[in-house]
Design a protein around this motif. Structure first.
Motif, PDB file in Angstrom:
ATOM      1  N   ASP A 152       0.863  -1.181   0.000  1.00  0.00           N
ATOM      2  CA  ASP A 152       0.000   0.000   0.000  1.00  0.00           C
ATOM      3  C   ASP A 152       0.901   1.233   0.000  1.00  0.00           C
ATOM      4  N   GLU A 158      -4.709   6.747   5.805  1.00  0.00           N
ATOM      5  CA  GLU A 158      -5.511   6.228   4.710  1.00  0.00           C
ATOM      6  C   GLU A 158      -5.726   4.721   4.854  1.00  0.00           C
ATOM      7  N   SER A 159      -4.639   3.991   5.036  1.00  0.00           N
ATOM      8  CA  SER A 159      -4.750   2.528   5.132  1.00  0.00           C
ATOM      9  C   SER A 159      -5.431   2.092   6.415  1.00  0.00           C
ATOM     10  N   HIS A 163      -7.946  -1.148   3.316  1.00  0.00           N
ATOM     11  CA  HIS A 163      -6.801  -1.606   2.527  1.00  0.00           C
ATOM     12  C   HIS A 163      -7.118  -2.973   1.929  1.00  0.00           C
ATOM     13  N   THR A 200      -4.645   5.423  -4.148  1.00  0.00           N
ATOM     14  CA  THR A 200      -6.026   5.866  -4.332  1.00  0.00           C
ATOM     15  C   THR A 200      -6.438   5.868  -5.799  1.00  0.00           C
ATOM     16  N   ILE A 227      -7.504   2.317  -6.384  1.00  0.00           N
ATOM     17  CA  ILE A 227      -8.659   1.726  -5.711  1.00  0.00           C
ATOM     18  C   ILE A 227      -9.961   2.175  -6.373  1.00  0.00           C
ATOM     19  N   THR A 231     -12.578  -0.596  -7.921  1.00  0.00           N
ATOM     20  CA  THR A 231     -13.949  -0.741  -7.437  1.00  0.00           C
ATOM     21  C   THR A 231     -14.934  -0.761  -8.596  1.00  0.00           C
ATOM     22  N   PHE A 243     -10.794  -5.611  -1.405  1.00  0.00           N
ATOM     23  CA  PHE A 243     -10.542  -4.417  -0.592  1.00  0.00           C
ATOM     24  C   PHE A 243     -11.531  -4.394   0.561  1.00  0.00           C
ATOM     25  N   ASN A 247     -12.189   3.794   1.285  1.00  0.00           N
ATOM     26  CA  ASN A 247     -11.093   4.408   0.545  1.00  0.00           C
ATOM     27  C   ASN A 247     -11.038   5.883   0.920  1.00  0.00           C
ATOM     28  N   SER A 255     -13.918  10.157   2.405  1.00  0.00           N
ATOM     29  CA  SER A 255     -13.822   8.708   2.159  1.00  0.00           C
ATOM     30  C   SER A 255     -14.985   8.219   1.308  1.00  0.00           C
TER      31      SER A 255
END
Length: 345
Positions: A152, A158-159, A163, A200, A227, A231, A243, A247, A255
């Motif tokens: 990552d 963020e994580s 993640h 991201t 990500i 998605t 995931f 995110n 997010s």
């Protein structure tokens, strides 16, 4: 020539609510060799301002990075404009998973030394010599391979809320911190492991992929579109979603929910929670995770000290802030001693 916003964020917010028109939140980036970033910046601002585009865009000699809010009715005009720029023709536009009329309230196009700060000073490093891009299906297959190390490339805050399963999540405050750490940890596997990275929207792991190729890693991959695009492809192709959680995004939404899993905790009480907020005290503005109960009890503040400050008259609050400025320390303070549960773990 007017190259700045004349309307305040509050005025813009009221105008957007009154108009009630659909807007698309999107992001894009492109590494390229731009000879005159200042001239290019001016060209973008003038064109996008006329289209009522809002957002935060960075331009540098190494390329462009943008997060935007575009009126849905003007999207095709925006796309045609982008396609008219040779290195942005058919550039991937990552449409947000969740839409919000007020994701951005101003148009800011800024010239920077780099579009992603990396702390590197290496003239032999070519950021356009990138690793192999893979889509969601190939990415899932790669990370199931025991000879793959999944990393990552985002920061700790963020994580923490989301993640990929089995990913290495470096405990770092900035992208530049992660580059030497990962290189050192994986130095014995430059030839026998697949180095697969994600972030991201792709911009950080694309630079990282070029950097690690430069450092001698042989099998370097990155998740194309990050990500956000993963998605979209998972939904369209009905693939397994690997995931977990949310995110993190860098706009007013903070997010997007990717799975129903809540993998983080309130930084104040420890209750399962993955909602980021900024401390209501403008002199602090700390980014941290806060549940609804703590938000009500603490009035959106990170500490009783900040809670006391927000009840002071405005002139006294301004006096306390005088001479100070917020920086990326508002992210690092996610480790602040003011956050009881965060400190306990």
């Amino acid at each position: 020539m007017q190259l700045y916003n004349t309307m305040s964020a509050k005025e813009r917010e009221a105008l957007l609510e009154q108009a009630g028109e659909d807007r698309l939140t999107l992001s894009f980036y492109q590494y390229a060799h731009i000879g005159n970033p200042e001239l290019f910046r001016n060209h973008l601002f003038i064109a996008w301002d006329q289209m009522d585009v809002l957002g935060r865009i960075y331009v540098a000699k190494e390329g462009i990075n943008g997060q935007l809010s575009v009126p849905a009715k003007n999207f095709q005009e925006f796309k045609n404009f982008m396609d008219g720029i040779y290195f942005l023709n058919d550039v991937r536009l990552n449409i947000a998973v969740e839409q919000d009329l007020k994701s951005f309230l101003k148009l800011k196009v800024k010239v920077r030394h780099k579009i992603v700060a990396d702390g590197l000073d290496d003239d032999t490093f070519d950021v356009t010599d990138k690793g192999i891009h893979v889509g969601a299906e190939q990415f899932n297959a790669l990370i199931d391979d025991p000879d793959t190390v999944l990393v990552d490339m985002r920061n700790h805050y963020e994580s923490e809320i989301g993640h990929f399963k089995g990913a290495v999540t470096p405990d770092v405050d900035t992208f530049r911190d992660s580059l030497p750490i990962i290189e050192e940890d994986l130095k014995e596997h430059k030839e026998d492991k697949n180095l697969v990275m994600y972030c991201t929207g792709g911009i950080r792991c694309e630079k990282a992929s070029a950097y690690y190729k430069h450092k001698g890693f042989k099998n370097v991959y990155q998740l194309e579109g990050g990500i956000i695009e993963y998605t979209r492809q998972v939904k369209e192709q009905e693939l397994e979603n690997k995931f977990i959680g949310k995110n993190f995004v860098f706009d007013h939404r903070r997010s997007e929910r990717i799975s129903e899993d809540v993998i983080s905790n309130c930084h104040q009480c420890g209750k399962p929670c993955d909602t980021h907020t900024n401390c209501e005290n403008e002199g602090c503005h700390l980014l941290f995770i806060q549940c609804e109960e703590c938000a009500q009890k603490m009035e959106g503040c990170c500490s009783s000290e900040c809670q006391d400050i927000i009840h002071l008259p405005d002139n006294e609050q301004k006096a306390l802030r005088k001479g100070k400025h917020n920086s990326n320390k508002i992210f690092r303070k996610g480790r602040s001693e003011k956050l009881a549960y965060k400190q306990s773990v």
